[in-house]
Design a protein around this motif. Structure first.
Motif, PDB file in Angstrom:
ATOM      1  N   THR A 156      12.687 -33.609  -6.919  1.00 39.94           N
ATOM      2  CA  THR A 156      14.009 -33.190  -7.369  1.00 39.94           C
ATOM      3  C   THR A 156      14.473 -34.134  -8.466  1.00 39.94           C
ATOM      4  O   THR A 156      14.462 -35.347  -8.268  1.00 39.94           O
ATOM      5  CB  THR A 156      15.014 -33.260  -6.207  1.00 39.94           C
ATOM      6  OG1 THR A 156      14.401 -32.676  -5.065  1.00 39.94           O
ATOM      7  CG2 THR A 156      16.280 -32.511  -6.535  1.00 39.94           C
TER       8      THR A 156
ATOM      9  N   THR B 245      16.840 -25.434 -11.070  1.00 41.70           N
ATOM     10  CA  THR B 245      17.001 -26.842 -10.697  1.00 41.70           C
ATOM     11  C   THR B 245      17.178 -27.021  -9.190  1.00 41.70           C
ATOM     12  O   THR B 245      16.638 -27.947  -8.599  1.00 41.70           O
ATOM     13  CB  THR B 245      18.208 -27.447 -11.435  1.00 41.70           C
ATOM     14  OG1 THR B 245      18.165 -27.025 -12.791  1.00 41.70           O
ATOM     15  CG2 THR B 245      18.184 -28.964 -11.369  1.00 41.70           C
ATOM     16  N   ARG B 246      17.945 -26.123  -8.566  1.00 43.29           N
ATOM     17  CA  ARG B 246      18.206 -26.251  -7.123  1.00 43.29           C
ATOM     18  C   ARG B 246      17.331 -25.309  -6.288  1.00 43.29           C
ATOM     19  O   ARG B 246      17.586 -25.145  -5.101  1.00 43.29           O
ATOM     20  CB  ARG B 246      19.684 -25.970  -6.827  1.00 43.29           C
ATOM     21  CG  ARG B 246      20.648 -26.879  -7.557  1.00 43.29           C
ATOM     22  CD  ARG B 246      20.852 -28.210  -6.829  1.00 43.29           C
ATOM     23  NE  ARG B 246      21.273 -29.236  -7.782  1.00 43.29           N
ATOM     24  CZ  ARG B 246      20.622 -30.384  -7.968  1.00 43.29           C
ATOM     25  NH1 ARG B 246      19.554 -30.661  -7.271  1.00 43.29           N
ATOM     26  NH2 ARG B 246      21.046 -31.259  -8.859  1.00 43.29           N
TER      27      ARG B 246
ATOM     28  N   THR C 110      18.805 -30.217 -16.022  1.00 47.71           N
ATOM     29  CA  THR C 110      18.526 -28.879 -15.510  1.00 47.71           C
ATOM     30  C   THR C 110      17.136 -28.434 -15.939  1.00 47.71           C
ATOM     31  O   THR C 110      16.621 -28.848 -16.968  1.00 47.71           O
ATOM     32  CB  THR C 110      19.545 -27.847 -16.035  1.00 47.71           C
ATOM     33  OG1 THR C 110      19.492 -27.852 -17.464  1.00 47.71           O
ATOM     34  CG2 THR C 110      20.939 -28.150 -15.552  1.00 47.71           C
TER      35      THR C 110
END
Lengths: 352, 266
Positions: free
Chosen positions: A56, A70-71, A61
């Motif tokens: 992560t 990104t998430r 981004t």
């Protein structure tokens, strides 16, 4: 073709005190073979793992095919990876290894059989479907890893030094196979390696990273002929590096005063001003032996077949390396020679 | 150069063999000896086996043993696998604490745990019985299971799980399709070992069983307290065969690296 396959904006990552990737902007165009190169520990693998979703990012981004991921966890990203260690599942045979991703998508049985069959053909493993990974050679294992990732038709295929564990001959062979597969399937390949020659031979574009920083990005020839930094100049090939100061500039290029007091013409990036300290880069293959030039004494000669590699001592410019055609007559240690290069082959980078 | 043997080493070896194996051999022979006093050979018979199998105490003892062993094994495996998965991602200090607690359960004498649990259970008014015995067995069984599973976990390549996630498997599917099959031989071996240890146990069971049906080892113990019936020999041989089989399977599971390599069904 308008949007890039991968777009990183301000992406960074640190592990404890160690900054693996400094805030990084990078665009990987769609449909090509893109390589990220750099010495070990430069952040190239971390960058790739962030695109895959296996790390992560701390900031920034990541977009894949225009979508912000990104998430998004790894298992929902439209990317697949060929791992350095292949990471084949030892308890599954070749067929089931390749089918793994399709089974996770709950594809119907006949579709799985058809698509795995196509992949087995593509990577030339027909007849080995029921073999276990450890019954295969290194090259075959590598092909299974490739097929397993490609069968999902990812938006981007990520390859993390996939040829690192193979011997030189096999590596050369698989390099051309990889390039060939990429052209046929048309999927964007993002390839990470520390081997610039390997990257150059396959890639449409390369990015050079060092200590978590992107140093330069562009087609291989541009990176080789017009390096942006001293690091790039020396990482992507042998370079003769002559210290000097900018003495003047014109529309054609710059004039540089070298250590011996002579002035040489050279091309360089825009924005250098008179008095700037620079390094003048000349590749060994662009140095020629001439009748009338900079005097030098040959220190060593190695015959490489198609070429001869020479090291010579000059009085004023120090030790230089030359690469001359192998059939260009014989040169021996201790010979007095004269050398020159054409201004078009000289390139300036700011002194470190 | 050949190593010369001293007569003394030969004597010690012989004594070990005699003292270890002679009782077993005598038990085996007497289990088929027709003479009820077992004073001498009275001819071949299988009647002691019939008697043992049909003895209601033995039968209920076996049933109790099976329940305790099965439950304690399952509990131990659950504790061992989850513990090892935690251990994998733990920091150095967490690992030391985890390892220390595992070794402690193996090193401390069984009597200590049995007494402690007895005191705690009675104070808490927790009914002694099968449930208490299962908990008691799980204390040390889970430690043995942890040691075996841990060895396998340590050599598990995390790239395999990365690859599974990369290919679209969510965390549960990664565990189900990659982690668990990779650990399977160790889990099988740990399970068989735990089952065998539980099957054999007297001390913990004796302390915690209360008035519940006693397990087979406790039944045997109370049987020989009054007199050594020839039936005991038959029971002994049956238990021994069972235990040896379990250990053999456990051993094969751990040593056979190709084990657990079956086709996956998604």
């Amino acid at each position: 073709m308008s949007q890039p396959a991968v777009r990183l904006r301000g992406v960074s990552k640190r592990f404890g005190d160690h900054v693996a990737v400094q805030p990084l902007d990078l665009e990987i165009p769609e449909g090509g073979f893109y390589s990220i190169i750099g010495p070990s520990g430069c952040g190239k693998t971390t960058t790739l793992r962030m695109v895959a979703g296996l790390e992560t990012p701390d900031t920034g981004t990541i977009e894949v095919a225009g979508r912000d991921v990104t998430r998004t966890p790894a298992y929902r990203r439209p990317v697949n990876t060929v791992f350095q260690s292949y990471a084949l599942f030892p308890h599954l045979d070749v067929f089931e290894n390749i089918a793994f991703g399709l089974r996770e998508e709950k594809r119907p049985k006949d579709e799985v059989r058809r698509r795995v069959g196509e992949m087995v053909e593509l990577v030339r493993l027909a007849g080995r479907e029921r073999s276990r990974p450890k019954q295969l050679s290194g090259g075959q294992q590598q092909r299974v890893a490739l097929a397993r990732a490609l069968v999902k038709h990812p938006a981007v295929l990520l390859l993390d030094e996939p040829l690192g564990a193979l011997d030189l001959r096999l590596r050369k062979q698989l390099q051309s196979e990889l390039k060939d597969v990429q052209r046929r399937v048309g999927i964007t390949f993002a390839y990470v390696t520390h081997d610039q020659e390997e990257a150059f031979s396959m890639s449409d574009r390369v990015a050079v990273m060092n200590e978590g920083v992107l140093e330069q990005e562009g087609p291989p020839e541009e990176v080789y002929r017009r390096p942006a930094t001293l690091f790039v100049a020396e990482f992507v090939g042998l370079a003769n590096r002559l210290a000097g100061t900018v003495a003047g500039s014109s529309a054609e290029g710059y004039a540089v005063r070298l250590a011996d007091g002579a002035t040489a013409a050279a091309a360089g990036p825009e924005g250098l001003a008179e008095g700037d300290e620079v390094s003048l880069i000349v590749r060994p293959e662009n140095m020629r032996l001439v009748d009338n030039g900079i005097p030098a004494v040959v220190r060593s000669v190695s015959y490489l077949g198609p070429s001869r590699s020479l090291r010579v001592d000059t009085e004023t410019l120090g030790e230089l390396a030359l690469m001359i055609p192998g059939n260009a007559g014989s040169v021996a240690d201790g010979d007095r020679v004269a050398l020159a290069w054409s201004p078009a082959d000289a390139w300036l980078v700011g002194a470190a | 150069m050949r190593i010369r043997r001293h007569w003394f080493t030969g004597l010690v070896s012989l004594a070990v063999i005699v003292f270890l194996w002679a009782p077993l051999a005598i038990v085996a022979v007497n289990s088929v000896n027709r003479n009820p006093l077992l004073a001498r050979w009275g001819g071949f018979t299988t009647s002691w086996y019939h008697q043992a199998i049909n003895n209601p105490d033995v039968r209920s003892g076996l049933r109790a043993t099976m329940v305790v062993a099965a439950c304690s094994t399952l509990l131990s495996l659950a504790i061992a696998v989850t513990g090892c998965l935690w251990w994998r991602r733990a920091g150095a200090r967490g690992r030391r604490v985890f390892d220390g607690m595992t070794y402690l359960r193996i090193m401390l004498p069984e009597v200590v745990f049995a007494t402690a649990l007895f005191l705690v259970f009675t104070r808490m008014h927790f009914q002694l019985g099968t449930g208490a015995v299962i908990i008691g067995h799980t204390v040390w069984n889970s430690a043995y299971a942890t040691l075996i599973v841990q060895a396998r976990t340590a050599s598990l390549d995390p790239a395999l799980e990365d690859a599974a996630a990369d290919l679209g498997a969510n965390p549960w599917r990664v565990f189900r399709r990659v982690t668990l099959p990779s650990l399977f031989p160790a889990i099988l071996a740990a399970g068989l070992l735990a089952f065998t240890f539980s099957f054999d146990d007297v001390v913990t069971t004796y302390f915690l069983n209360g008035t519940a049906n006693p397990t087979l080892p406790v039944v045997i113990l109370s049987m020989i307290r009054f007199r050594v019936s020839p039936e005991i020999n038959a029971i002994g041989i049956l238990v021994m065969l069972f235990t040896v089989t379990m250990f053999a399977v456990a051993f094969l599971a751990v040593s056979g690296a190709g084990w657990g390599a079956r086709r996956s069904r998604a």
